[in-house]
Design a protein around this motif. Structure first.
Motif, PDB file in Angstrom:
ATOM      1  N   HIS A   1       0.780  -1.244   0.000  1.00  0.00           N
ATOM      2  CA  HIS A   1       0.000   0.000   0.000  1.00  0.00           C
ATOM      3  C   HIS A   1       0.814   1.299   0.000  1.00  0.00           C
TER       4      HIS A   1
ATOM      5  N   ASP B   1      -3.488  -2.307   8.311  1.00  0.00           N
ATOM      6  CA  ASP B   1      -2.046  -2.394   8.569  1.00  0.00           C
ATOM      7  C   ASP B   1      -1.672  -1.249   9.531  1.00  0.00           C
ATOM      8  N   VAL B   2      -0.641  -1.447  10.334  1.00  0.00           N
ATOM      9  CA  VAL B   2      -0.273  -0.421  11.322  1.00  0.00           C
ATOM     10  C   VAL B   2       0.261   0.855  10.649  1.00  0.00           C
ATOM     11  N   HIS B   3       0.686   0.705   9.373  1.00  0.00           N
ATOM     12  CA  HIS B   3       1.183   1.861   8.609  1.00  0.00           C
ATOM     13  C   HIS B   3       0.067   2.419   7.720  1.00  0.00           C
TER      14      HIS B   3
ATOM     15  N   ASP C   1       1.139  -6.178  11.742  1.00  0.00           N
ATOM     16  CA  ASP C   1       2.157  -5.361  12.421  1.00  0.00           C
ATOM     17  C   ASP C   1       1.555  -4.489  13.523  1.00  0.00           C
TER      18      ASP C   1
ATOM     19  N   GLY D   1       1.497  -5.912   6.190  1.00  0.00           N
ATOM     20  CA  GLY D   1       2.782  -6.070   6.856  1.00  0.00           C
ATOM     21  C   GLY D   1       2.741  -6.930   8.096  1.00  0.00           C
TER      22      GLY D   1
ATOM     23  N   TYR E   1       6.111  -7.921  11.061  1.00  0.00           N
ATOM     24  CA  TYR E   1       7.573  -7.974  11.312  1.00  0.00           C
ATOM     25  C   TYR E   1       7.816  -8.465  12.736  1.00  0.00           C
TER      26      TYR E   1
HETATM   27 ZN   LIG Z   1       2.732  -2.202   7.718  1.00  0.00          ZN
END
Ligand SMILES: [Zn+2]
Length: 299
Positions: free
Chosen positions: A120, A158-160, A234, A275, A277
């Motif tokens: 994204h 997503d966290v971003h 994430d 994501g 990680y």
């Molecule tokens: Zn992310």
């Protein structure tokens, strides 16, 4: 007879980026093994590499050529964060083809997933943040241009922030971009989605789920005929990059809420990874599989 969840996977989702690379590229192969071993699916649908013509819906010709020919400048490569080697080029085309295939399968079956996707951060002119091509944007344009969908929701948890998707669709009324992300995570300078929800650091399950429920109600007032769900894990408390504190149970509840909501409203949903990680690799694979396990319950 119950139907098996269609899941798209390809061995070329793995790329040689170096064993000490920060991006856990091995997760794509391990996730596929995990889904078979745990009988979530018995087989995978194999995608083709996305065509130049289809990629052009969401990316400039110049950028696509620069990836294909490995002629992108140093700055552009640095922004992406992967070395521009053959396997990375191959994976970028095939993973995008994978999301296009998963979207088509979702139209036919109601729900389908990719074992990659959710790139994204990539916009029309280039990639960034481990994203080469914006597979969701490409697949969204594919559905719209072929009349397979009329109004699409990009539901990005997503966290971003989904800044690339927000940029690509900023003037497109047929696509609604929703991003619920941590305010302090990448990118520092956010783009404007149709609806952004910024979360504060260290947020835990209860508040996270409450905010999600409120926003689902808002989204349910809009009319969509297709959903892309970017199920980034994430948000987990043990993630190396994410600044939230969501537990395994919180992610399970989140995915359940989303998938049940759109299933009940009979809107086709295509799930992509986003994501993840996690400091614990096996946990990371397990967390990503929650998307597929939850979708498999509803098909
Ligand atoms: Zn992310």
């Amino acid at each position: 007879m119950t139907m098996e969840l269609p899941v798209v996977n390809h061995e070329d989702y793995f790329a040689k980026i170096g064993d000490d690379h920060k991006f856990p590229i091995n997760k794509f192969g391990e996730l596929a093994n995990y889904l078979i071993k745990n009988k979530v699916v018995t087989k995978f649908y194999k995608p083709y590499a996305c065509s130049f013509e289809t990629l052009k819906y969401a990316h400039s010709e110049n950028y696509i050529s620069n990836i294909k020919n490995k002629s992108l400048d140093k700055e552009g490569i640095k922004k992406i964060g992967f070395p521009l080697v053959d396997s990375v080029v191959k994976r970028s085309f095939i993973a995008t083809g994978g999301t296009v295939l998963a979207a088509k399968l979702a139209i036919h079956c109601g729900i389908a997933c990719n074992t990659a996707g959710g790139s994204h951060h990539a916009n029309f002119f280039g990639g960034s943040g481990y994203c080469v091509f914006n597979d969701i944007a490409v697949a969204t344009k594919y559905l719209l241009n072929r009349g397979l969908a009329r109004r699409v929701l990009l539901l990005d948890l997503d966290v971003h922030q989904g800044n690339g998707s927000a940029d690509i669709f900023k003037d497109d009324k047929n696509v609604f971009t929703f991003s619920m992300h941590s305010k302090s995570n990448y990118p520092a300078k956010k783009s404007k989605s149709d609806l952004d929800v910024e979360l504060k650091d260290n947020m835990e399950d209860k508040e996270y789920i409450e905010i999600l429920k409120i926003n689902l109600k808002i989204l349910n007032q809009e009319k969509f005929d297709f959903i892309f769900y970017i199920a980034g894990v994430d948000v987990h408390y043990n993630d190396r990059l994410g600044t939230l504190k969501i537990s395994d149970e919180g992610i399970k509840l989140r995915d359940e809420l989303i998938i049940q909501n759109f299933f009940n409203n009979k809107i086709p949903l295509c799930g992509v990874l986003g994501g993840g990680y996690n400091k614990d690799f096996n946990k990371l694979v397990e967390l990503h599989s929650i998307l597929h396990k939850t979708c498999a319950k509803y098909i």
